[in-house]
Design a protein around this motif. Structure first.
Motif, mmCIF file in Angstrom:
data_model
loop_
_atom_site.group_PDB
_atom_site.id
_atom_site.type_symbol
_atom_site.label_atom_id
_atom_site.label_comp_id
_atom_site.label_asym_id
_atom_site.label_seq_id
_atom_site.Cartn_x
_atom_site.Cartn_y
_atom_site.Cartn_z
ATOM 1 N N UNK B 98 21.419 -39.797 55.676
ATOM 2 C CA UNK B 98 20.476 -39.542 54.723
ATOM 3 C C UNK B 98 19.457 -40.622 54.430
ATOM 4 N N UNK B 99 20.209 -42.167 54.813
ATOM 5 C CA UNK B 99 19.434 -43.281 54.552
ATOM 6 C C UNK B 99 18.276 -43.060 55.724
ATOM 7 N N UNK B 100 18.724 -42.803 56.716
ATOM 8 C CA UNK B 100 17.625 -42.771 58.019
ATOM 9 C C UNK B 100 16.561 -41.593 57.612
ATOM 10 N N UNK B 102 15.408 -41.058 54.811
ATOM 11 C CA UNK B 102 14.653 -41.534 53.810
ATOM 12 C C UNK B 102 13.557 -42.731 54.691
ATOM 13 N N UNK B 103 14.337 -43.552 55.432
ATOM 14 C CA UNK B 103 13.548 -44.493 56.037
ATOM 15 C C UNK B 103 12.684 -43.800 57.157
ATOM 16 N N UNK C 340 8.973 -45.707 49.554
ATOM 17 C CA UNK C 340 9.730 -45.089 50.279
ATOM 18 C C UNK C 340 10.440 -45.938 51.408
ATOM 19 N N UNK C 344 14.281 -47.018 51.743
ATOM 20 C CA UNK C 344 15.170 -46.603 53.024
ATOM 21 C C UNK C 344 15.714 -48.064 53.366
ATOM 22 N N UNK C 347 18.767 -48.717 51.254
ATOM 23 C CA UNK C 347 19.763 -47.801 51.587
ATOM 24 C C UNK C 347 20.575 -48.108 52.671
ATOM 25 N N UNK C 348 19.806 -48.375 53.706
ATOM 26 C CA UNK C 348 20.566 -48.776 55.085
ATOM 27 C C UNK C 348 21.218 -50.022 54.938
ATOM 28 N N UNK C 351 24.327 -49.712 52.920
ATOM 29 C CA UNK C 351 25.684 -48.769 53.719
ATOM 30 C C UNK C 351 26.180 -49.547 54.716
#
Lengths: 368, 305, 372
Positions: B98-100, B102-103, C340, C344, C347-348, C351
């Protein structure tokens, strides 16, 4: 939802203001310390459609000395837009905010206008009610259906089959009015013309718009027009299939070098110049500006290679007639379920037309 | 009436071929990834980034096929990131996906702004319907080469997974990491490679969107097709051939809404437009209970545990 | 882990030896903060390569999201729906279910609350009675909608990730069909909507703020769900089932009921978010209910590591990014997608930082070797 009934007189008045303003070179006005105008768009500002038409007008204002422009794109019709407006007011000192998407008005523009009475807010749709809504709010909008009527005239004379196709986002009043006017334009030159409509159900969904274009062409339509946020895909798909097209909201001529006929465009710069002018000279910003061909608020894209010589002549004549107030909706007109919907002659700005929820006889399709 | 039915059927055939390709390519990429025991929910990001990169490359170089290649590579790089991060202990592969997503989407939108306006050279179609005098048949059978790439890839993947040493290694890694390790296989490397290759296919799926159908770059181009394609893999039960059928079904039912409206049948078009989703759900409800389904899932997959 | 158990014997470390609970707490704050810092550095590099000033960027994020009373309230308001949709993902995730359907439950919940309100508004019922009924309707419809995904998973073997995603698309179609069809207010000519509820039925802002009550509701429900998941038999059973389904079944836990109940709780949270969108934001139901809050909630929940309490600060972080995004567009001439990209990267990075849990050498405890 509040509805504004517009008298013809108020329109003519704003038309006069528009003409007066466009006669004045903007730079010559005595600039105040500098004014800030904020514009908010619901999609990307270069979408070849609705948002681009506003952004292009803002770019004109940007060149005016004393005016600074701040913009936000991709702002959804939720409380996000209220916060964007407030942020422009609180952090950028905006004097005027232009909220360009229909769903921004109620409750967001109304709430922000009530909260910040010293800031002017103008919203692009016929929603401001002088009796109940804040005095620092207001509406501006163009009767784009007049330009779609001209599209129809040109399309009717450029089509071989007389079958026109129309890709519509949602069955709402402006879309229905554009589609119906497109039909009436075509019927004014070819009484047997029909318009087949496909609703995509979404303001922007390229794959389905391409599918709809193909489906219409497969159903023998040889001119395609549309009312979606970003017509690029529709025009390009029609061109690739070798059929003609009419544009919507922005100049799409370059996208269809062979088949482009003409397109319906609003001239927001007319309105925006009036606003900037009023702010800089310290006058009241008009609450309501509306109009069509008679006050330079709509236009048709210059003709493309798809327009036949007869189409160009007839469309030019139609534009002149509209400027002179020739009505588009002349009864008796039935909707496509057989119900009589328009009895007599309707003024092009008649408030009844704002309630349009039907497709006229000759349009193939259903609103539900 | 039979004319009308013929039209709708033709439109659905054409739609199946036109619309299915991105679903197919993403689903095949995901099948390969999941067969190795990892789930990459982020292929929507690959699809969108691939679409943007393909369009931008085609516009800048004038060669749409170079765009396809660039899209694949962009997808591969993105998925390699996924594969690399997921080998770290305690990292959840679904979350990273899901992170990717988004990215990838963010990068595509960020760098894609200057390419919304221009018109780039697009991919040509092969006219397979030239034998017919019926224009609708001709139109429905205008097929983009990438569709055949997808079909060929499906057969190749199916054969490779079933019959080759590589296929065996991937399946073993996916079913039981412990036994793969016991055989001396580097589980992380197999998964990294499978994920990257899967990302490559998904990127190409994006190229199809921007360079063929609908054939333009815009921010609303995908409307969640990559996410849906990943879901279709579960529907297709990790079988590349069934991915083809799933994608075709999805494409055909997607064409149903506009086609029905074009013959004047438009009441309730929201539901016809939602037909692909409704149909997929109904088929899943009817078929998923079978014992076979559980048996076919790769044992290491976090999503089916 | 091996690293920490090897170092824990060194005398110099003895001072830092902590009981496991405070070690976990320190870990849970140090690691995310370090990851946020790292993502800020990565993003600064990104900006520098593009010729933009990173310091100005973060100063604007501060101005737009935190610095003034207006900015902070902007952040709070944007966080409100995300807390509820974040919880909607986090709760079923604890039982091992990946549910992508909060968006659908929010949309249908919002629609339901707007529809049940219509007869009450027309009949002139008191608002204090009507609003709870609306909220209950929203939670019930959202709960049933997501409950379907849980039920299908357990009793029909349909994967809940795909079914919940499909249900979301179907929910939006149902909403559009009803809002543009039978329940369309005749006055809503250019944007199909249900009947406006009128100013009296808008729940309004919390006293002294310009933030609607959805924020308070979100925080209260986050606390309640934390108690449910951490302090009750239900939560204990759900966590066992999430850890090892077969073991849970072997112990005779009603896994099916747990699954359906978790999904229903999730749907109720999302439905409640829909209720606040209707009563605090829109004053009616229309297509704007599908504003992607359901999908953003998935990110929120993952970053909160499915912990209901942590959902609140993470939602605030997303709120702040949303609140300052406009300012970045206006002042730095950068596209809306800038945020965005930053999201991202955050987020990455966060994680990746998950891998550090239990491996920070300075946090070794007596039991460090036992922790996995």
């Amino acid at each position: 939802m509040t509805m504004t009934s517009l008298s013809r007189r108020s329109l003519l008045k704003s038309g006069a203001a528009a003409l007066a303003a466009s006669a004045l070179p903007l730079g010559a006005a005595r600039a105040q310390d500098g004014i800030t105008i904020g514009a908010i768009y619901v999609g990307p500002r270069d979408d070849f459609g609705w948002n681009q038409s506003h952004a292009a007008a803002m770019d004109i204002l940007r060149e005016v000395p004393g005016v600074s422009v701040v913009e936000e794109e991709n702002v959804p019709e939720t409380d996000a837009v209220a916060k964007s407006m407030e942020s422009m007011i609180n952090l950028d000192g905006a004097n005027l905010i232009l909220a360009t998407s229909f769903g921004y008005y109620n409750p967001f523009v109304l709430d922000v206008a009530a909260k910040y009475p010293e800031v002017q807010l103008r919203h692009c749709a016929p929603l401001w009610n002088p009796d109940t809504d804040p005095k620092n709010a207001g509406s501006y909008f163009s009767y784009l259906n007049q330009a779609h009527y001209v599209n129809g005239v040109a399309a009717g004379l450029s089509s071989a089959s007389g079958k026109l196709g129309f890709i519509a986002a949602k069955p709402v009043q402006t879309v229905l009015s554009n589609c119906n006017s497109f039909l009436l334009g075509a019927r004014s030159v070819n009484p047997n013309a029909t318009v087949q409509v496909i609703f995509t159900g979404s303001w922007s969904m390229p794959v389905r718009e391409a599918e709809a274009t193909n489906a219409l062409i497969d159903a023998d339509c040889d001119v395609i027009s549309c009312h979606v946020d970003s017509p690029k895909v529709v025009i390009e798909t029609a061109e690739a299939r070798g059929v003609k097209s009419c544009g919507h909201n922005a100049d799409q001529r370059a996208l269809a070098p062979n088949g482009f006929i003409t397109g319906a465009e609003s001239k927001w710069s007319t309105t925006y110049k009036i606003y900037a002018e009023a702010l800089m000279s310290g006058e009241t910003v008009p609450n309501l500006i509306a109009g069509g061909y008679h006050n330079d608020m709509v236009m048709n894209t210059p003709f493309g290679a798809g327009a036949t010589p007869e189409a160009i002549t007839a469309a030019g004549a139609a534009i002149e007639a509209l400027k002179g107030g020739k009505p588009i909706y002349v009864g008796p007109l039935k909707d496509n379920t057989g119900k009589l919907v328009i009895e007599g002659e309707m003024d092009n700005y008649a408030p009844e037309l704002e309630k349009m929820n039907y497709l006229l006889d000759g349009v193939i399709g259903s609103t539900t | 009436m039979s004319d009308a039915i013929f039209m709708v059927l033709m439109a659905m055939l054409g739609g199946a071929i036109r619309v299915s390709t991105p679903f197919l390519l993403v689903a095949l990429g995901e099948t390969l990834t999941e067969k190795s025991g990892r789930i990459n929910l982020g292929l929507e990001g690959n699809l969108v980034l691939g679409a943007m990169i393909a369009y931008a490359t085609s516009y800048s170089t004038g060669s749409p096929w170079l765009g396809v290649l660039a899209a694949g590579l962009a997808g591969m790089v993105l998925s390699a990131g996924h594969g690399w991060i997921c080998k770290l202990p305690k990292v959840n592969d679904i979350a990273v996906g899901i992170a990717f997503m988004n990215l990838g989407t963010g990068l595509a939108f960020f760098f894609g702004k200057p390419f919304i306006q221009p018109t780039a050279p697009r991919l040509d179609a092969i006219a397979l319907g030239a034998w017919s005098s019926n224009p609708q048949v001709q139109q429905a059978l205008k097929v983009n080469p990438l569709f055949f790439v997808g079909l060929g890839l499906a057969v190749l993947l199916w054969w490779m997974l079933k019959n080759t040493r590589w296929g065996l290694i991937i399946r073993m890694t996916g079913d039981s990491a412990a036994s793969a390790r016991a055989m001396g296989v580097s589980v992380d490397r197999v998964r990294l490679l499978a994920t990257s290759a899967g990302g490559f296919f998904a990127g190409i799926g994006g190229a199809f969107l921007s360079l063929y159908y609908p054939g333009s770059w815009s921010e609303s181009l995908s409307s969640g097709q990559g996410l849906m394609a990943v879901a279709l893999v579960i529907f297709a039960r990790w079988n590349p051939i069934r991915c083809v059928w799933a994608a075709l079904l999805f494409g055909a039912s997607g064409a149903l809404g506009p086609a029905l409206q074009s013959i004047g049948f438009s009441k309730g078009y929201y539901f016809f437009n939602a037909a692909p989703y409704i149909l997929t759900l109904v088929i899943m409800v009817l078929s998923a209970r079978s014992q076979k389904a559980a048996h076919e899932a790769p044992g290491e997959l976090s999503i089916v545990k | 882990m091996s690293l920490s158990s090897a170092t824990s014997d060194l005398p110099a470390r003895r001072k830092l030896r902590l009981d496991p609970r405070s070690a976990a707490l320190i870990e849970a704050s140090v690691i995310p903060l370090a990851a946020l810092l790292a993502s800020a550095l990565i993003f600064s590099l990104f900006l520098t390569l593009l010729g933009k000033d990173p310091i100005r960027f973060f100063a604007l994020v501060w101005t737009g999201g935190v610095a003034s009373s207006f900015s902070f309230q902007n952040t709070l308001q944007r966080a409100a729906p995300l807390i509820l949709t974040g919880l909607a993902f986090a709760v079923p995730a604890r039982i091992g279910m990946t549910l992508l359907g909060a968006e659908g439950a929010l949309v249908l919940g919002g629609l339901a609350s707007a529809l049940v309100a219509i007869p009450m508004v027309l009949a002139g019922w008191p608002v204090w009675l009507g609003l709870p009924i609306m909220a209950l309707a929203a939670m019930a419809v959202g709960g049933v909608w997501m409950g379907i995904a849980g039920w299908l998973r357990h009793y029909r073997g349909v994967n809940e990730t795909i079914s919940s995603l499909l249900l979301t698309y179907i929910a939006v179609a149902i909403m559009n069909f009803l809002v543009e069809g039978v329940f369309r207010d005749p006055g809503s000519t250019n944007k199909a909507s249900t009947m406006p509820l009128g100013p009296d039925w808008r729940i309004g802002d919390m006293p002294g703020t310009s933030v609607h009550w959805g924020l308070a509701a979100g925080v209260i429900i986050a606390v309640l769900l934390w108690v449910l998941m951490e302090r009750t038999t239900f939560g204990f059973a759900a966590r066992i089932a999430g850890g090892n389904l077969r073991a849970a079944q072997a112990q005779g836990l009603a896994v099916g009921k747990l699954a359906v109940a978790s999904c229903a709780i999730a749907g109720a949270c999302a439905g409640l978010a829909g209720f606040f969108e209707v009563t605090a934001v829109h004053g009616q139901a229309n297509a704007s209910l599908a504003a992607q809050y359901g999908f953003t909630g998935i990110l929120v929940a993952f970053l909160a590591r499915q912990n209901p309490l942590a959902v609140v600060p993470v939602a605030l972080l997303f709120g702040a990014l949303g609140a300052s995004g406009g300012l970045i567009q206006r002042r730095m001439d950068m596209p809306d997608a800038t945020m965005l990209v930053l999201q991202g990267i955050i987020f990455v990075t966060l994680l990746v930082s998950e891998t550090l849990y239990g491996r920070l050498p300075f946090l070794s405890t007596e039991q460090a070797g036992d922790r996995t």
